[in-house]
Design an enzyme around this catalytic site. Sequence first.
Site, PDB file in Angstrom:
ATOM      1  N   LYS A  24       0.833  -1.204   0.000  1.00  0.00           N
ATOM      2  CA  LYS A  24       0.000   0.000   0.000  1.00  0.00           C
ATOM      3  C   LYS A  24       0.869   1.256   0.000  1.00  0.00           C
ATOM      4  O   LYS A  24       0.607   2.208  -0.757  1.00  0.00           O
ATOM      5  CB  LYS A  24      -0.920  -0.013   1.217  1.00  0.00           C
ATOM      6  CG  LYS A  24      -1.739   1.254   1.400  1.00  0.00           C
ATOM      7  CD  LYS A  24      -2.559   1.175   2.683  1.00  0.00           C
ATOM      8  CE  LYS A  24      -3.317   2.466   2.940  1.00  0.00           C
ATOM      9  NZ  LYS A  24      -4.124   2.410   4.185  1.00  0.00           N
ATOM     10  N   ILE A  25       1.884   1.265   0.845  1.00  0.00           N
ATOM     11  CA  ILE A  25       2.750   2.440   0.940  1.00  0.00           C
ATOM     12  C   ILE A  25       3.664   2.554  -0.274  1.00  0.00           C
ATOM     13  O   ILE A  25       3.947   3.653  -0.762  1.00  0.00           O
ATOM     14  CB  ILE A  25       3.578   2.383   2.246  1.00  0.00           C
ATOM     15  CG1 ILE A  25       2.638   2.357   3.454  1.00  0.00           C
ATOM     16  CG2 ILE A  25       4.535   3.565   2.319  1.00  0.00           C
ATOM     17  CD1 ILE A  25       1.682   3.520   3.542  1.00  0.00           C
TER      18      ILE A  25
END
Length: 313
Positions: free
Chosen positions: A25-26
């Site tokens: 996600k990051i």
Amino acid sequence: EDAASNSNTKIGTTRRGIGPAYADKIQRSNAIRVGDLLKPELLRERLNLACSAKGPMLSAMTGQPQTLDAKVLFDHASRVGERLRPMIRDTTHLLHDLLDSGKKILFEGANGTLLDVDHGTYPFVTSSSTGTAGIGVGAGVPLTKVKTIIGVMKAYSTRVGSGPMPTELHDATADRIRTRGREFGTTTGRPRRVGWLDLVAVRYAVRINGLTTVAMTLFDVLSGFDEIKVCTAYRTKDGTSDMFTPDADDLAKVEPVWTALPGFSEDISKAKRLADLPVNARKYVDFVQERIGVPVGIVSVGPDREQTIRVGA
């Protein structure tokens, strides 16, 4: 992290993949969101990127060639997407529409405050915002919309996995609390680490979550002890402090300052009101709420739904 041989360096996760999912996600380029399952071209593009990046990475990690088939993954993900299609929507707008129509919403936090990636005992934390700040991050609903915040705490302290725990016990008392409280990990079944209540940590959780009240659970587990200890401060290299430090390295070096309270032997499992509790049990509740600065609004005296004292109800 569990490849490390020194237990002090193991983060102690469940090893079920939530960390790598949050890492994607990051990192963003490899991330696939639920809504992407309904966008074939975008999904195919993202999977091709993920396979080209992660194939070599997994090969290096395992020492064996790893071939990831983007087409197989695409077919599987597409089938999953079709099953989920009726449930996929913009949940932020959904929640705000419900609020605007006068509906009530209950947000339930997962994990504990000290596992928060920003405010927990880093690096011995999970990958997300587990405190009330996570409501805005995850749901898109600002805390100004949340009127009541109930912190759920146990009458003693527990922790799953690695990381510093100043009040941890390693004796017959720990075994007794663990057995009576059925303190074993929900996901892994691992025995939880247990100890006397750490009011320094609870007070910290009250502060950063903006709690309006707390629910004290598993109070019946403490019945039968002649004396019950609570940690009211930490002894540090700079002296005594009642301030919690979320830095794991600093927290590992503190020693608890104990306050001993008289125990109680009576069975409290049938209590319906605070007035039904024995004197010393009531004193324990009073001591806790005085030290943490917010009222104890709920006291659980057993595992059944009915074994719940709602203070003031």
